[in-house]
Design an enzyme around this catalytic site. Structure first.
Site, PDB file in Angstrom:
ATOM      1  N   HIS A 107      26.602  43.712  41.650  1.00 48.05           N
ATOM      2  CA  HIS A 107      27.360  42.895  40.891  1.00 48.05           C
ATOM      3  C   HIS A 107      26.908  41.389  41.309  1.00 48.05           C
ATOM      4  CE1 HIS A 107      30.980  45.806  40.290  1.00 48.05           C
ATOM      5  NE2 HIS A 107      29.894  46.533  39.922  1.00 48.05           N
ATOM      6  N   HIS A 179      32.075  47.459  30.627  1.00 47.36           N
ATOM      7  CA  HIS A 179      32.027  45.721  31.009  1.00 47.36           C
ATOM      8  C   HIS A 179      31.710  44.902  29.471  1.00 47.36           C
ATOM      9  CE1 HIS A 179      31.058  46.361  35.684  1.00 47.36           C
ATOM     10  NE2 HIS A 179      32.500  46.972  35.139  1.00 47.36           N
TER      11      HIS A 179
END
Length: 289
Positions: A107, A179
């Site tokens: 991430h 996402h």
């Protein structure tokens, strides 16, 4: 053949993960390099790795995806936190040198108290330092839902990171369906247009893997809550379109849905069935034409 697997626990080693993957019908898998909420990694067991590599070759597991712990924040304002991210990633990437064609997903981080521009600059600087080490694994930036101050909420933010890296030849992208959907990209009704946008901004050659997760929240919610395949707002039809799409079907797919092994086995079987039906349909069309 569809390359699909799920996230597995690394607690019992690589050979155990390989056997679990094959046991549920998978031919790839994802794992955390260390405790996802911590920083310490277990010592490498070279005998286990050798046994796994032999097993993987025998069963056609050609490529796996390592996931960095959630504790890393390469965009942090605090230098100590950025150094921790750098040290951890270097250790992870050195370990992945034992696995041919391995990929490393992380991430991008959060730009708390400084803004996205500064956070992106810190992240690119770290990637430059990592590249100097000459690691072989491909590093993947994950698309994010856009919660709070997350970096990577848009294709443009990922492009801004890549553009600042001196040598981005070994940097790719992992697209997470939950996402991007939560981030506002309508992969349900406009998958082709989303992929066209990805191509225009990043280039589809950068797309190296996909996380398959349904979403508990609606389009553009920026909340990131995963649901089982077909039980969320993305829906089974959209996942069927993804796994048979000519621009995506050769990618490795990784399930991160809220499941146990039996649940993953069902989802893998379902998506394989859809992919095989799509291939048969295409073959019939080509034959008739």
């Amino acid at each position: 053949m569809l390359r699909i697997g799920c996230h597995l626990s690394s607690a019992k080693g690589f050979l155990a993960m390989g056997k679990e993957a094959v046991g549920i019908g998978a031919n790839t898998f994802q794992f955390f390099t260390r405790n996802p909420r911590g920083g310490r990694a277990k010592a490498l067991d070279t005998e286990d790795i050798a046994a796994y590599l032999a097993f993987a070759e025998e069963h056609g597991i050609a490529q796996i995806l390592a996931h960095a712990p959630y504790t890393l924040n390469s965009c942090a304002k605090d230098e100590g936190l950025r150094q921790f991210a750098y040290d951890t990633m270097c250790d992870d990437l050195a370990r992945l040198g034992h696995f041919p064609n391995a990929m490393y997903n992380f991430h991008p981080g959060s730009h708390v108290k400084q803004g996205a521009k500064a956070g992106i600059a810190y992240l690119a600087e770290m990637l430059d330092r990592i590249n100097e080490k000459g690691f072989q694994a491909t590093i993947l930036l994950e698309t994010m839902a856009g919660k709070g101050t997350e970096i990577g909420r848009s294709f443009e933010e990922l492009r801004a990171i890549i553009d600042r890296v001196a040598d981005s030849s070994r940097i790719g992208v992992c697209m997470d369906t939950c996402h991007v959907f939560d981030g506002g990209y309508d992969i349900v009704n406009h998958l082709d247009q989303v992929l066209e946008e990805f191509e225009a901004v990043l280039g589809l050659s950068r797309l190296k893997a996909m996380h398959l997760n349904d979403s508990m929240n609606p389009l553009g919610s920026h909340k990131d809550r995963h649901a089982k395949i077909g039980e969320g707002n993305i829906g089974l039809g959209a996942f069927g379109a993804i796994v048979i799409h000519p621009k995506l079907r050769e990618l490795p797919f990784f399930l991160e849905t809220p499941n146990d092994l039996a649940g993953y086995q069902k989802e893998i079987a379902l998506l394989r069935q859809i992919a095989e039906a799509g291939q048969e349909g295409k073959a019939k069309e080509e034959k008739s034409s």
